[in-house]
Write a protein that holds these residues in place. Structure first.
Motif, PDB file in Angstrom:
ATOM      1  N   LEU A 344      41.227  51.316  48.148  1.00 47.22           N
ATOM      2  CA  LEU A 344      40.630  50.829  46.910  1.00 47.22           C
ATOM      3  C   LEU A 344      41.478  49.739  46.258  1.00 47.22           C
ATOM      4  O   LEU A 344      40.937  48.810  45.644  1.00 47.22           O
ATOM      5  N   VAL A 345      42.788  49.839  46.381  1.00 49.35           N
ATOM      6  CA  VAL A 345      43.660  48.817  45.796  1.00 49.35           C
ATOM      7  C   VAL A 345      43.507  47.491  46.529  1.00 49.35           C
ATOM      8  O   VAL A 345      43.415  46.427  45.901  1.00 49.35           O
ATOM      9  N   VAL A 346      43.456  47.530  47.849  1.00 46.21           N
ATOM     10  CA  VAL A 346      43.285  46.291  48.627  1.00 46.21           C
ATOM     11  C   VAL A 346      41.950  45.641  48.291  1.00 46.21           C
ATOM     12  O   VAL A 346      41.863  44.409  48.135  1.00 46.21           O
ATOM     13  N   ILE A 347      40.888  46.448  48.155  1.00 43.55           N
ATOM     14  CA  ILE A 347      39.592  45.892  47.743  1.00 43.55           C
ATOM     15  C   ILE A 347      39.714  45.253  46.363  1.00 43.55           C
ATOM     16  O   ILE A 347      39.174  44.176  46.105  1.00 43.55           O
ATOM     17  N   GLY A 348      40.444  45.903  45.462  1.00 46.50           N
ATOM     18  CA  GLY A 348      40.638  45.359  44.121  1.00 46.50           C
ATOM     19  C   GLY A 348      41.332  44.015  44.128  1.00 46.50           C
ATOM     20  O   GLY A 348      41.017  43.139  43.309  1.00 46.50           O
ATOM     21  N   TRP A 349      42.269  43.816  45.051  1.00 48.26           N
ATOM     22  CA  TRP A 349      42.976  42.534  45.104  1.00 48.26           C
ATOM     23  C   TRP A 349      42.052  41.381  45.494  1.00 48.26           C
ATOM     24  O   TRP A 349      42.356  40.223  45.206  1.00 48.26           O
TER      25      TRP A 349
END
Length: 449
Positions: A344-349
């Motif tokens: 989810l963090v990588v998608i957020g970036w």
């Protein structure tokens, strides 16, 4: 002027340190303030007037708020004037005009100072030199960490420093510089190559490889700067709080944001989230408060819809965790929680990096195989092989594993450890200098904010 430049590391910093310690204690704050103003003028010769104006106005308002004979209505008026001025300047210069370096950071410091004086939590600083130093101090001026006045009030008035603190600051600075020059810049080259490719040539594997590289780049870029700022503070007798605590080992999105850019998260929690009621007033108001905080967090990063979307994305994830997932997640395997956070963090970036929402959505489509780009290609394999070593080093360095191993070696014989440590830092300084001389790729992501 950036910390990862030859002029700063081998010109500005040594001269400032020598002048600072050759001066008497009564003059050191003036020397450090003068050096800080020169540091800012070097990059923003015009907007130093804006910062100085902000310092003078907030200094005067702080004095007025602290007067015993000022009634509640007058104090409220002074407080509103400060809010309008500070937020107005931030909105105008950041969202309507050219972005002065560091305005987001020093504006939040002045706001926290005024709010705390208004609340009666601190007394106003009556020495204009010390107040100006609090706002303009070069280690944390352009990219934080955001320092609350209460945390360094006593250090502004009188600082004592010993050789161990100074040497500890130098080591911390070198570690931060190493993060920036040896890790962030090197892994960032991979992302810059992927981002420059036509969308039709980016496979699913290449897209994920590139975005994970960006996730590592922004971490080492920003946490490296924070390490350098904390180290520099130590060298001049200040102790700033930590700003990063290995966020990529988090087991939930909430925990990730307790570990990432801690000073910004703490600022919004203390001055926005808690005054709104926090999580104490029911689920509906909890979601409202999270929406406001994360909308403002996104907006703080820039007047672009991608940042607003990025903020609301994480606010929604944290809200979902608090309302539904928090209890059940404790029963998940640690590996599952870790993968959940990283995914989810990588998608957020993606939302953070692509200011053009259309480009960002298209890149997400590629990441999830929604197109004819293919799963993997030879070009992706070639790039991964070329960057495999730096990729592995970055992944290891983003976890506490290397630190734990370092603590193990500290238990060795002290003389052997000292010799090894001295050799290590000498070699690190030599390597960093060589990289700074030869490299032309030296971006700093958070200078945009």
């Amino acid at each position: 002027m950036v910390f990862s430049s030859l002029f700063f590391a081998f010109g500005f910093l040594p001269v400032t340190v020598v002048l600072y310690y050759l001066s008497g204690k009564s003059l050191r704050s003036i020397v450090l303030l003068a050096a800080s103003l020169f540091f800012y003028v070097w990059g923003e010769p015009v907007y130093v007037l804006l910062m100085c104006g902000s310092i003078m106005i907030n200094y005067c308002i702080g004095i007025l708020l602290g007067r015993d004979d000022a009634g509640r209505r007058k104090k409220r008026l002074f407080f509103i004037i400060s809010l309008v001025f500070n937020l107005g300047c931030l909105a105008y210069f950041k969202y309507l005009g050219r972005l002065p370096i560091g305005i987001s950071f020093y504006t939040f410091q002045t706001l926290s100072y005024v709010v705390d004086v208004y609340r009666g939590n601190i007394k106003p600083q009556k020495n204009p030199i010390l107040f100006a130093l609090y706002i303009a101090m070069f280690p944390q001026l352009v990219a934080g960490p955001i320092v609350k006045y209460a945390d360094i009030e006593s250090q502004l008035a009188g600082r004592s420093i010993n050789f161990e603190q100074f040497s500890s600051g130098m080591r911390r600075f070198l570690h931060g510089l190493g993060k920036k020059v040896l890790l962030a810049n090197q892994i960032g080259l991979l992302w810059s190559e992927v981002k420059a490719m036509p969308g039709t040539e980016v496979s699913v594997f290449m897209a994920w490889t590139g975005m994970i590289a960006f996730a590592l780049q922004i971490y080492f870029d920003f946490s490296g700067y924070s390490d350098m700022a904390i180290g520099l503070g130590n060298m001049f007798g200040f102790r700033f709080k930590e700003n990063f605590r290995y966020p990529y080992i988090a087991q939930s999105i909430s925990e990730f944001w307790r570990r990432w850019h801690i000073s910004l998260g703490s600022w919004f929690k203390e001055y926005v989230y808690i005054p709104l009621g926090g999580s104490r007033a029911g689920k509906l108001k909890l979601m409202r408060n999270l929406f406001i905080v994360w909308f403002l967090t996104g907006l703080w990063h820039g007047a672009s819809w991608n940042f607003v979307l990025w903020g609301l994305y994480f606010g929604a994830l944290i809200g979902i965790e608090k309302l539904f997932l928090q209890k059940s997640m404790t029963r998940w395997p640690k590996a599952a929680r870790h993968i959940y956070v990283l995914l989810l963090v990588v998608i957020g970036w993606v939302f953070f990096e692509f200011t053009d929402l259309t480009e960002g959505v298209n890149f997400l489509r590629i990441m999830f195989g929604m197109g004819d780009n293919g799963l993997i290609d030879n070009q992706a394999i070639v790039k991964l092989k070329a960057y495999a070593f730096i990729y592995m080093v970055c992944i290891l360095a983003a976890s506490p594993w290397l630190k734990i191993r370092g603590l193990f070696f500290i238990r060795m014989d002290c003389n052997i450890y000292r010799l090894a440590a001295n050799m290590y830092y000498c070699a690190l300084l030599f390597i960093l200098a060589a990289y700074m001389v030869s490299s032309t790729y030296n971006p700093f992501i958070y200078f945009r904010f």
